[in-house]
Design a protein around this motif. Structure first.
Motif, PDB file in Angstrom:
ATOM      1  N   VAL A  62      -0.730 -11.096 -10.276  1.00 51.18           N
ATOM      2  CA  VAL A  62      -2.149 -10.882 -10.521  1.00 51.18           C
ATOM      3  C   VAL A  62      -2.476 -11.569 -11.832  1.00 51.18           C
ATOM      4  O   VAL A  62      -2.005 -11.147 -12.894  1.00 51.18           O
ATOM      5  N   ARG A  95       4.354  -9.318 -10.074  1.00 50.83           N
ATOM      6  CA  ARG A  95       4.606  -7.944  -9.628  1.00 50.83           C
ATOM      7  C   ARG A  95       6.100  -7.762  -9.351  1.00 50.83           C
ATOM      8  O   ARG A  95       6.802  -8.691  -8.975  1.00 50.83           O
ATOM      9  N   SER A 122       4.022  -7.567   1.253  1.00 48.71           N
ATOM     10  CA  SER A 122       2.698  -6.962   1.121  1.00 48.71           C
ATOM     11  C   SER A 122       1.963  -7.303   2.409  1.00 48.71           C
ATOM     12  O   SER A 122       2.445  -8.114   3.198  1.00 48.71           O
ATOM     13  N   THR A 123       0.793  -6.708   2.644  1.00 51.83           N
ATOM     14  CA  THR A 123       0.068  -7.038   3.867  1.00 51.83           C
ATOM     15  C   THR A 123      -0.247  -8.529   3.899  1.00 51.83           C
ATOM     16  O   THR A 123      -0.056  -9.188   4.912  1.00 51.83           O
ATOM     17  N   GLU A 124      -0.722  -9.052   2.768  1.00 54.86           N
ATOM     18  CA  GLU A 124      -1.046 -10.466   2.733  1.00 54.86           C
ATOM     19  C   GLU A 124       0.216 -11.327   2.837  1.00 54.86           C
ATOM     20  O   GLU A 124       0.242 -12.326   3.552  1.00 54.86           O
ATOM     21  N   ARG A 138     -15.502  -9.057  -3.792  1.00 58.43           N
ATOM     22  CA  ARG A 138     -14.200  -8.466  -4.100  1.00 58.43           C
ATOM     23  C   ARG A 138     -14.377  -7.377  -5.145  1.00 58.43           C
ATOM     24  O   ARG A 138     -14.926  -7.614  -6.217  1.00 58.43           O
ATOM     25  N   THR A 139     -13.928  -6.182  -4.817  1.00 58.04           N
ATOM     26  CA  THR A 139     -13.965  -5.074  -5.771  1.00 58.04           C
ATOM     27  C   THR A 139     -12.538  -4.708  -6.131  1.00 58.04           C
ATOM     28  O   THR A 139     -11.822  -4.147  -5.308  1.00 58.04           O
ATOM     29  N   PRO A 140     -12.110  -5.045  -7.346  1.00 59.26           N
ATOM     30  CA  PRO A 140     -10.724  -4.723  -7.720  1.00 59.26           C
ATOM     31  C   PRO A 140     -10.525  -3.216  -7.711  1.00 59.26           C
ATOM     32  O   PRO A 140     -11.445  -2.458  -8.015  1.00 59.26           O
ATOM     33  N   ARG A 141      -9.337  -2.820  -7.339  1.00 58.72           N
ATOM     34  CA  ARG A 141      -9.028  -1.397  -7.324  1.00 58.72           C
ATOM     35  C   ARG A 141      -8.912  -0.912  -8.750  1.00 58.72           C
ATOM     36  O   ARG A 141      -8.317  -1.576  -9.592  1.00 58.72           O
TER      37      ARG A 141
END
Ligand SMILES: Cc1cc2nc3c(=O)[nH]c(=O)nc-3n(C[C@H](O)[C@H](O)[C@H](O)COP(=O)(O)OP(=O)(O)OC[C@H]3O[C@@H](n4cnc5c(N)ncnc54)[C@H](O)[C@@H]3O)c2cc1C
Ligand SMILES: Nc1ncnc2c1ncn2[C@@H]1O[C@H](COP(=O)(O)O)[C@@H](O)[C@H]1O
Lengths: 261, 320
Positions: free
Chosen positions: B11, B16, B93-95, B186-189
């Protein structure tokens, strides 16, 4: 013009049953009850809602699987889908995701489509990659893992809740969509729906019908190989205590013994 | 030695943890060449080098952030062509899984997802997977093309292994499909300040037994005393008591921490699918017959509203 929706549904062994492997290390589908993958019910549900919003739409449910997989198609038809396509061929036994996706892509092209809707993952394989592979094979946009989806004027939009952010996505049709179990409860088939489903057409196709070479699919054609499958040893029985007022302290003592505190 | 491509999950340049674990596994198979894409890609090189990356291929373009998945597939494919690796490893990850799957189709390779271990074998890397809600362990390999394998978090230890980590620009030409799916918002968590659920060494989860959003503070306090992440069962998530991003299980996150603490959770098969490979499992449940007790190393039959606060108190006082 009519919106042609194809929903990919999978017939899977019941997760609450005793699942295991057959001698050839494929998933045993004979000795355990099967059903329409619960996660694909969400795909059928979103298809029905999108069709409701459209002026004119037709929903085809599609499965690649053995004879019994018809049950999954019937269930989807009784929820309200219009017709079904069943790809069934002895040579398909043991296909991996590459084989299955090849067959699905061919069948989708043959059926004709504006929108393909998949579940987020199958409850037996749990790869969650087939929708992305379908998009790649069909050469259309991938709009996957949506917890919210809508279609308007030839555009699909949706919300994808990822690991680090929630994203709003947009693509033009034709496209491949997958929806999560957050997309909204799936409806139960009504009695009327169950009766109506009996009369809905189910088309059967085999590899010849799809101009596919048997060598490309099945166990032999798979691009991955399982060398062994072993039952995980049962976890050794742990200590269980009844709380008589000191349960929290006893648990702390255990955690300290394991060096977690 | 042969080279192995490792896709970097980062990120804005912060790598990560699962990627560093992946480097540990990659070194068993060959010399890791990392591929870092998007904003901050070059900033990843130092830490990747410390963990064994001989080279870091980087590319940045607006497409990586503005469109879904495909631009990254294009880049990974370019790296595959440039390096001719013996394997391509991607964090699960999903992506990551979607990127890996599309790459596999393009390069005519088989794919294995969600490996929990990786060894090198005579016929290429051998992946261990945990299937059917972790009731079976399989070993498999890719039999066609360059093996593409995605690996779950917590599958290996992070190890220091200094290597050159030399940055090299990767040239990428985007395919026609690259701009197919636009990211229009896009809304960051929001960060909770707690460890990442999939990466945490300890996870404390609450289920229907927690009985209300307001009561989750009891679970959070225990988690904080242990430095743990907070998880939830689907029943708790569906009731709106805790965010879906914290759901553990088949349709939530799959976790494999050193310690899993299940409170007010019955232990349904779909929940077990996401936590059964945890090293140590403990549970608090008032029903002695709850299936979760079949899994535990230590279980307390009791009311979580009594047991959990007492445990938190005890942890705090022992830690001083
Ligand atoms: C396709 C599909 C996917 C699914 N995916 C997931 C998933 O990803 N994750 C998931 O978790 N579930 C998933 N589920 C749901 C799963 O089947 C269970 O319904 C769910 O896990 C139950 O959650 P629970 O254990 O919190 O609730 P329950 O099963 O209702 O259990 C609550 C437990 O709390 C105990 N309890 C109550 N009060 C107290 C108290 N005061 N003190 C101590 N104990 C107490 C009870 O004895 C009981 O054992 C899925 C289901 C399907 C069909
Ligand atoms: N054999 C199959 N027939 C029809 N659809 C399938 C089949 N296998 C997978 N799918 C679809 O692909 C989705 C993801 O599957 P998977 O990648 O296997 O987890 C499922 O939810 C289905 O929509």
């Amino acid at each position: 013009m009519s919106l042609r929706i194809v929903v990919c549904v999978k017939y899977v062994p019941d997760a609450t049953g005793d699942r295991h492997f057959a001698d050839d290390l494929t998933v045993d589908r004979d000795d355990v009850d099967g059903l329409l993958s619960e996660l694909d019910e969400y795909a059928v549900e979103q298809a029905l809602q999108i069709a409701d919003e459209a002026d004119d739409a037709e929903i085809t449910v599609l499965t690649v699987g053995p004879e019994d997989a018809k049950d999954a198609l019937r269930k989807a038809l009784s929820m309200g889908a219009d017709k079904a396509v069943h790809v069934e061929d002895d040579d398909l036994h043991g296909s991996d995701v590459m084989g299955t996706s090849l067959v699905l892509a061919k069948a989708i092209e043959k059926t004709g489509y504006d929108l393909v809707i998949c579940g987020m993952a199958s409850t037996d394989g749990v790869m969650g990659v087939l929708p992305a592979i379908l998009a790649e094979r069909l050469g259309v946009p991938q709009v996957t893992l949506l917890s919210e989806v809508s279609v308007e004027d030839g555009t699909v939009t949706g919300r994808r809740d990822g690991d680090t952010a929630s994203e709003q996505l947009q693509a033009s049709l034709p496209a491949v969509v997958s929806v999560t179990d957050q997309s909204g409860e799936a409806r139960y088939p009504s009695f009327k729906g169950i009766m109506a489903a009996k009369k809905k057409p189910v088309e059967s196709l085999d590899l010849d019908d799809l101009d596919l070479d048997a060598e490309l699919v099945g166990l032999e054609g798979a691009w991955t190989k399982v060398d062994s499958a072993d039952e995980r040893p049962a976890r050794t029985a742990g200590t269980i205590v009844k709380d008589e007022g000191e349960g929290g302290k006893q648990l702390a003592e255990f955690l300290a013994g394991q060096k977690f505190i | 030695m042969a080279e192995v491509l490792v896709y970097v999950d980062h990120v804005d340049g912060a790598v990560r943890k699962p990627t560093l674990e992946l480097l540990t596994l990659a070194r068993r198979v060959g010399d890791p060449v990392a591929v870092a894409l998007g904003a901050g890609a070059e900033a990843t090189a130092a830490v990747l080098g410390e963990h064994g990356a001989v080279k870091v291929l980087t590319a940045d373009a607006p497409e990586f952030a503005d469109y879904l998945v495909v631009p990254k597939v294009d880049a990974l494919q370019a790296a595959h062509e440039a390096v001719s690796p013996v394997a391509v490893l991607v964090p699960s990850s999903t992506e990551g899984k979607e990127i890996a799957a599309r790459l596999a189709v393009r390069i005519g390779s088989g794919i294995i997802t969600d490996a929990v271990d990786l060894e090198s074998g005579a016929e290429g890397p051998v992946a261990t997977q945990s299937v059917f809600a972790a009731s079976f362990t399989t070993k498999s390999r890719v039999s066609k093309g360059t093996p593409v394998i995605t690996v779950k978090p917590n599958s290996a230890a992070v190890e220091a292994a200094p290597a050159a980590g030399a940055v090299e620009a990767l040239s990428v030409s985007f395919s026609d499909q690259a701009t197919g799916t636009k990211v229009v918002g896009r809304t960051p968590r929001e960060s909770t300040g707690r460890p990442e659920l999939t990466e945490a060494a300890i996870v404390v989860s609450g289920g229907r037994g927690v009985n209300g959003a307001e009561n989750f503070s009891i679970i959070e306090e225990l988690a904080d005393s242990l430095g743990a992440a907070v998880g939830a069962s689907r029943a708790a998530v569906d009731a709106g008591w805790y965010p879906h991003t914290n759901q553990v299980g088949q349709t939530g996150k799959s976790v494999s921490p050193q310690l899993y603490v299940a409170t007010g959770i019955s232990g349904a098969i779909q929940h077990r699918a996401g936590m059964q490979t945890s090293k140590t499992i403990v549970a608090v449940n008032k029903d002695a017959e709850a299936p979760i007790f079949d899994l535990v190393d230590y279980g307390v039959v009791g009311d979580l509203f009594e047991v959990v606060p007492q445990l938190t108190q005890e942890v705090k006082s022992r830690k001083g």
